[in-house]
Design an enzyme around this catalytic site. Structure first.
Site, PDB file in Angstrom:
ATOM      1  N   GLU A 160       9.992 -46.083 -74.132  1.00 34.74           N
ATOM      2  CA  GLU A 160       9.768 -47.304 -73.347  1.00 34.74           C
ATOM      3  C   GLU A 160      11.019 -47.834 -72.646  1.00 34.74           C
ATOM      4  O   GLU A 160      11.473 -48.962 -72.934  1.00 34.74           O
ATOM      5  CB  GLU A 160       9.174 -48.404 -74.233  1.00 34.74           C
ATOM      6  N   GLU A 353       1.923 -44.001 -78.803  1.00 38.52           N
ATOM      7  CA  GLU A 353       1.798 -45.210 -79.633  1.00 38.52           C
ATOM      8  C   GLU A 353       0.515 -45.924 -79.263  1.00 38.52           C
ATOM      9  O   GLU A 353       0.187 -46.056 -78.076  1.00 38.52           O
ATOM     10  CB  GLU A 353       2.946 -46.206 -79.366  1.00 38.52           C
TER      11      GLU A 353
HETATM   12  C1  FCB Z   1       6.426 -50.840 -78.764  1.00 41.69           C
HETATM   13  C2  FCB Z   1       7.689 -50.261 -79.367  1.00 41.69           C
HETATM   14  C3  FCB Z   1       7.618 -50.063 -80.853  1.00 41.69           C
HETATM   15  C4  FCB Z   1       6.902 -51.200 -81.541  1.00 41.69           C
HETATM   16  C5  FCB Z   1       5.581 -51.479 -80.880  1.00 41.69           C
HETATM   17  C6  FCB Z   1       4.777 -52.590 -81.539  1.00 41.69           C
HETATM   18  O1  FCB Z   1       6.727 -51.503 -77.576  1.00 41.69           O
HETATM   19  O2  FCB Z   1       7.954 -49.019 -78.775  1.00 41.69           O
HETATM   20  O3  FCB Z   1       8.920 -49.893 -81.335  1.00 41.69           O
HETATM   21  O4  FCB Z   1       7.707 -52.301 -81.586  1.00 41.69           O
HETATM   22  O5  FCB Z   1       5.783 -51.821 -79.540  1.00 41.69           O
END
Ligand code: FCB
Length: 438
Positions: A160, A353
């Site tokens: 990110e 994620e």
């Molecule tokens: C994302 C991050 C991760 C975590 C999630 C909830 O933006 O990559 O580290 O904090 O959110």
């Protein structure tokens, strides 16, 4: 409605689909005393930066308890574990030995290691405003690849870069806490350059199967009014094009390249170095409208008045404990939209994620969230999007950046006093889902 969705059988994903869970070093490892400091250590030491005043000095203590975590992964039955290597730990004497042991333990348990090379914990001496940080990153990547490359299944260059730029350098609510607004753009460019140089360094070290983990989500205009649509388009450019256009098609969205430092054309050739797959972190869509002339608070963040957009509430939707809207079908929209925009420039996609923060060990809301999102993912696969894997954020409740320990994203509950791990209802649910997929 939710009950009906949960009890319907989950459709089968294609053979070879990779199921996993994700974590990051700073959020789980602890053992801050046996590594060099990162910008997050400095940031969390400053009063008022982290909401509950906590630090990640101990976190889940996974540095010492990694065997317990590997056993949890094996019990869950995931194919893969995405974790990050801490650059300051790699820079410390013996630091790489820890990852060597972890990778060995994962392989012995039949779990494939997926390594993120940068997940926000930059060594304190470095700064993404400096171009040189990109080549320093490539050196770090070479060191890690040489040591772990024989056992790592997949590599992720950066996590990110959009949030690291926006939250860390434009709005100042994450480390290193700078509030540069649009002067933070070089941070974006240098991370993208670092990504391209890292891809080259990995290939030079003989490593393959390389991707990036970018955050994306549909942007919905607050209304059809031209000013709302224009604001939403701009936000969409920042979140859904600024970090993907350069990587996938080798150019910046219109008007952006001119704002970037250095020989941008030459850099874009490096940034667009081909990758093997593209990672998407998805949590929620964003509703965006025209600026309202005042600083606004949203989703735990405050957005300065001078921004050319405002983030608005998505009504009629449940929200997580973090206040993030739960909109599973937006994941189908995101993936079909992405595949339509980038066509044959988009390599296979992995969801690197996806998850939610809720209290409690009998976490039925998390089960409903994951169930809805996995079904939405399947609809994207049926629509022809080449998605090859799905990773839940996160294995364990952990240090959630500026929120401290107040947000619980884990499939496994962490007691931050005793460090005891307790699998939640969602852990058992996911384990059963994975068994049924095989
Ligand atoms: C994302 C991050 C991760 C975590 C999630 C909830 O933006 O990559 O580290 O904090 O959110």
């Amino acid at each position: 409605m939710i009950r009906r969705m949960v009890t319907n059988p989950m459709p089968q994903f294609p053979a070879g689909f990779l199921w996993g869970v994700s974590t990051s070093a700073h959020q789980i490892e602890g053992a801050a005393d046996v590594r060099e400091p990162s910008v997050w250590d400095v940031f969390t030491a400053e009063p008022g930066r982290v909401k509950d005043g906590s630090t990640a000095a101990v976190a889940c203590d996974s540095y010492h308890r990694y065997h317990e975590d590997v056993a949890l992964l094996a019990g869950l039955g995931v194919d893969a574990y995405r974790f990050s290597v801490s650059w300051p730990r790699v820079d410390s004497p013996g630091g790489l030995d820890f990852y060597d042991r972890l990778v060995d333990a994962l392989c012995a348990a039949g779990v494939r290691p997926v390594v993120t090379l940068f997940h926000w914990d930059l060594p304190v001496a470095l700064d993404w405003l400096e171009r040189d940080t990109a080549s320093r990153f490539a050196d770090h990547v070479s060191v890690v690849a040489e040591r772990l490359g024989d056992r790592v299944a997949k590599w992720i260059t950066l996590n990110e870069p959009a949030e690291h730029t926006l939250l860390g350098h434009a709005l100042g609510v994450h480390a290193p806490g700078r509030r540069l607004m649009f002067d933070a753009l070089p941070v974006a460019h240098h991370q993208l350059l670092a990504h391209g140089l890292a891809v080259r360094a990995l290939r030079a070290a003989g490593a393959g199967d390389i991707g990036i983990a970018n955050s994306h989500g549909p942007t919905w205009a607050a209304s059809e009014k031209p000013e709302d649509r224009e604001a939403a388009e701009f936000y969409d450019l920042l979140l859904n094009r600024l970090f993907s256009d350069p990587v996938l098609i080798g150019r910046y969205p219109e008007g952006i390249g001119e704002l970037m430092p250095g020989d941008v054309e030459a850099d874009l050739k490096v940034i667009a170095e081909p990758i093997d797959w593209y990672g998407i972190n998805y949590y929620a869509p964003t509703r965006v409208g025209a600026p309202q002339g005042a600083e606004i608070e949203f989703g735990g963040l405050s957005f300065p008045a001078e921004l050319p957009f405002t983030v608005r509430e998505i009504e009629d939707r449940p929200v997580t404990d973090f206040g993030w809207p739960v909109v599973p079908e937006a994941l189908t929209e995101l993936l079909t939209g992405f595949a339509g925009r980038y066509c044959d420039r988009l390599p296979p996609v992995l969801i690197t994620e996806n998850g939610c923060s809720y209290e409690g060990v009998d976490d039925q809301e998390r089960i409903a969230y994951l169930d809805g999102h996995i079904r939405a993912l399947h609809r994207a696969v049926e629509a022809g999007v080449d998605v090859r894997g799905y990773f839940v954020w996160s294995l364990l409740d952990n240090f959630e950046w500026a929120e401290g320990y107040a947000r619980r994203f884990g499939l496994v509950h962490t007691d931050f006093e005793t460090l005891e791990r307790t699998p939640k209802a969602s852990y058992t649910w996911l384990r059963d889902l994975l068994r049924a997929q095989r």
